[in-house]
Motif scaffolding. Structure first.
Motif, PDB file in Angstrom:
ATOM      1  N   ASN A 194       3.854  12.649   1.366  1.00  0.00           N
ATOM      2  CA  ASN A 194       4.607  13.789   1.766  1.00  0.00           C
ATOM      3  C   ASN A 194       5.624  13.856   2.220  1.00  0.00           C
ATOM      4  O   ASN A 194       6.298  13.015   3.731  1.00  0.00           O
ATOM      5  N   PRO A 195       6.905  14.165   1.647  1.00  0.00           N
ATOM      6  CA  PRO A 195       8.189  13.591   2.411  1.00  0.00           C
ATOM      7  C   PRO A 195       8.454  14.230   3.438  1.00  0.00           C
ATOM      8  O   PRO A 195       9.745  14.068   3.749  1.00  0.00           O
ATOM      9  N   ALA A 244       5.902  21.190   2.565  1.00  0.00           N
ATOM     10  CA  ALA A 244       5.240  20.225   0.982  1.00  0.00           C
ATOM     11  C   ALA A 244       3.963  20.657   1.971  1.00  0.00           C
ATOM     12  O   ALA A 244       3.696  19.976   2.478  1.00  0.00           O
ATOM     13  N   SER A 245       3.163  20.119   0.358  1.00  0.00           N
ATOM     14  CA  SER A 245       1.969  20.244   0.747  1.00  0.00           C
ATOM     15  C   SER A 245       0.831  19.655  -0.471  1.00  0.00           C
ATOM     16  O   SER A 245       1.432  19.878  -0.825  1.00  0.00           O
ATOM     17  N   PRO A 256       0.588  -1.260   0.026  1.00  0.00           N
ATOM     18  CA  PRO A 256      -0.215   0.365   0.029  1.00  0.00           C
ATOM     19  C   PRO A 256       0.874   1.001   0.346  1.00  0.00           C
ATOM     20  O   PRO A 256       1.996   1.107   0.113  1.00  0.00           O
ATOM     21  N   ALA A 257       0.229   2.268  -0.476  1.00  0.00           N
ATOM     22  CA  ALA A 257       0.705   3.615   0.428  1.00  0.00           C
ATOM     23  C   ALA A 257       0.843   3.683   1.658  1.00  0.00           C
ATOM     24  O   ALA A 257       0.787   3.381   2.778  1.00  0.00           O
ATOM     25  N   CYS A 258       2.080   4.210   1.819  1.00  0.00           N
ATOM     26  CA  CYS A 258       2.921   4.582   3.031  1.00  0.00           C
ATOM     27  C   CYS A 258       1.620   5.676   3.763  1.00  0.00           C
ATOM     28  O   CYS A 258       1.924   7.142   3.178  1.00  0.00           O
ATOM     29  N   ALA A 259       1.103   5.423   5.160  1.00  0.00           N
ATOM     30  CA  ALA A 259       0.533   6.177   5.665  1.00  0.00           C
ATOM     31  C   ALA A 259       0.735   6.887   6.412  1.00  0.00           C
ATOM     32  O   ALA A 259       0.535   8.000   7.567  1.00  0.00           O
ATOM     33  N   ALA A 260       1.675   6.311   7.625  1.00  0.00           N
ATOM     34  CA  ALA A 260       2.650   6.573   8.584  1.00  0.00           C
ATOM     35  C   ALA A 260       3.902   7.106   8.525  1.00  0.00           C
ATOM     36  O   ALA A 260       4.285   5.772   7.714  1.00  0.00           O
ATOM     37  N   THR A 312       6.578  14.696   5.826  1.00  0.00           N
ATOM     38  CA  THR A 312       5.981  14.497   6.971  1.00  0.00           C
ATOM     39  C   THR A 312       5.679  12.048   7.094  1.00  0.00           C
ATOM     40  O   THR A 312       6.062  11.525   8.414  1.00  0.00           O
ATOM     41  N   GLY A 313       6.018  11.738   5.604  1.00  0.00           N
ATOM     42  CA  GLY A 313       6.546  10.155   6.057  1.00  0.00           C
ATOM     43  C   GLY A 313       4.359   9.908   5.756  1.00  0.00           C
ATOM     44  O   GLY A 313       4.463   8.583   5.282  1.00  0.00           O
ATOM     45  N   MET A 314       3.407  10.865   5.555  1.00  0.00           N
ATOM     46  CA  MET A 314       2.179  10.334   5.682  1.00  0.00           C
ATOM     47  C   MET A 314       2.054  10.338   3.963  1.00  0.00           C
ATOM     48  O   MET A 314       1.749  11.238   3.518  1.00  0.00           O
ATOM     49  N   THR A 315       0.427  10.039   4.032  1.00  0.00           N
ATOM     50  CA  THR A 315       0.235  10.375   2.888  1.00  0.00           C
ATOM     51  C   THR A 315      -0.949  11.224   2.934  1.00  0.00           C
ATOM     52  O   THR A 315      -1.586  11.343   3.602  1.00  0.00           O
TER      53      THR A 315
END
Length: 413
Positions: free
Chosen positions: A322-323, A359-360, A271-275, A325-328
């Motif tokens: 988001n690079p 970054a947003s 999956p996408a990285c969410a956290a 925060t590491g979250m989607t």
């Protein structure tokens, strides 16, 4: 390796940048004339079964030592002093302070810090696929030849800016391969598909050798940028599912290539990285200024079917991790940026500058970076920072890799 650092600006200007400029200025027909190879596709002979046993077939691999381009570690800079923070004086009146405020990446007069300590990190291996460094455009072939001196030279310098955030790994592997010409990504000609397939065949063979060479229990990072991300994502879809490697993938980094949330992402085994502390997930984003227009960049992508065979469409949402925060999704201020990789004026060195770029993720999945820093000549029309997808967030990505590898290690046996 005394070549000028971050010469990748020139690489992209004559390869991917030229293609993007053409897309934003010229018609599709003119773009194809300028960038798409004019000759017939020449079928690439399969490499020998043992081709990647040859160390010369790798830009990066264990044993190269300090000359390995992916091992570059920049120094840390302090931003230039803001006159507003100084006490007023006859030479520094308050009314003039705002006029003298330094730019986000201004480090004039700063003292460089030491490079980050790379010791005491978990063991892991990185397979990084380089982006396009073949520069001949319409006058060249559909696929780059192996051992082309200019292609190899540019690729090595390119890796110094893009693969180096992964340099905490005890093994970094970056293969040579017969890259598809940049024009292959700008046309729907059958030759384009064949060229991309031929490039992927080399990458697949290199990946198989990589898997055989690294420790059987070692976690693996798959990474690339632009064309490299295309091939990494194909490996993830075709080679990883159901294989012994699947459980060893700590994370996948594929910036610089759009991934449809609806039509592409479900086809991948991760999956996408969410956290930020999540392992076994995918990081992807494409960088634009707040006012930048990604329309032309996404035009060709949107015209192609997704991995599920269904049309993507112009309003398709793309993945944005988001690079900072590491979250989607989500937003992070410039203060959260641990270090942007900034080239020196003569491009002979580089340094990390903290707090320079926000970054947003917007509602369509584009990563917005504020007004955009004055970082070099590689910024594309329409506020497109494709060239700098990784350097903009260099230090955050380096730390992100360690977190995800650390999150993987305690849960695997």
């Amino acid at each position: 390796m005394a070549r000028k650092f971050l010469y990748f600006i020139a690489i992209i200007i004559v390869t991917l940048i030229v293609g993007a400029i053409a897309l934003s200025i010229w018609s599709r027909e003119a773009t194809e004339i300028a960038m798409v190879p004019r000759g017939e596709f020449v079928e690439q002979q399969a490499l020998a079964d043992n081709a990647y046993q040859d160390p010369a077939m790798w830009y990066s691999r264990p044993g190269i030592g300090t000359s390995d381009p992916s091992r570059y570690q920049p120094a840390v800079a302090q931003p230039a002093a803001d006159p507003a923070a100084q006490a007023p004086s006859p030479d520094n009146p308050a009314a003039e302070r705002s006029l003298d405020a330094p730019g986000a990446l201004d480090t004039a007069g700063s003292q460089r810090g030491e490079a980050a300590d790379a010791q005491a990190t978990p063991d892991f291996a990185v397979f990084f696929v380089p982006p396009t460094s073949y520069t001949k455009g319409a006058l060249g072939e559909w696929n780059a030849p192996l051992n082309d001196e200019e292609t190899d030279r540019l690729a090595r310098v390119f890796l110094r800016g893009l693969a180096s955030p992964f340099n905490r790994a005890d093994e970094i592997w970056a293969p040579k391969y017969r890259q598809a010409a940049v024009g292959a990504f700008l046309t729907d000609q059958e030759e384009a598909t064949m060229a991309i397939d031929a490039a992927y065949a080399d990458v697949e063979q290199a990946f198989e050798f990589f898997v055989e060479s690294v420790g059987a229990d070692k976690p693996i990072i798959l990474a690339g940028h632009s064309q490299g991300s295309v091939h990494i994502l194909r490996l993830l879809r075709e080679k990883v599912p159901g294989s012994p490697v699947e459980s060893r993938i700590a994370a996948v980094y594929a910036p610089g290539w759009p991934i449809s949330v609806e039509h592409d992402l479900p086809s991948y085994p991760l999956p996408a990285c969410a956290a930020p502390d999540q392992a076994r997930c995918v990081v992807s984003y494409i960088s634009f200024t707040d006012g930048g227009d990604p329309g032309q960049l996404l035009k060709r992508y949107s015209a192609l079917p997704g991995m599920d065979g269904k049309p993507r469409g112009s309003d398709d949402t793309i993945l944005c991790v988001n690079p900072l925060t590491g979250m989607t999704g989500g937003t992070a201020a410039a203060e959260d940026n641990l270090g942007t990789l900034k080239p020196s004026a003569d491009m002979s060195s580089g340094e990390l500058v903290a707090g320079a770029v926000p970054a947003s993720c917007d509602t369509s999945g584009i990563l917005r970076i504020g007004e955009g820093p004055d970082i070099g000549q590689g910024v594309l029309p329409g506020g497109n920072y494709h060239v700098y997808d990784i350097p903009l967030f260099w230090k955050n990505l380096q730390e992100d890799v360690l977190r995800r590898v650390g999150a993987w290690a305690p849960t695997q046996s």
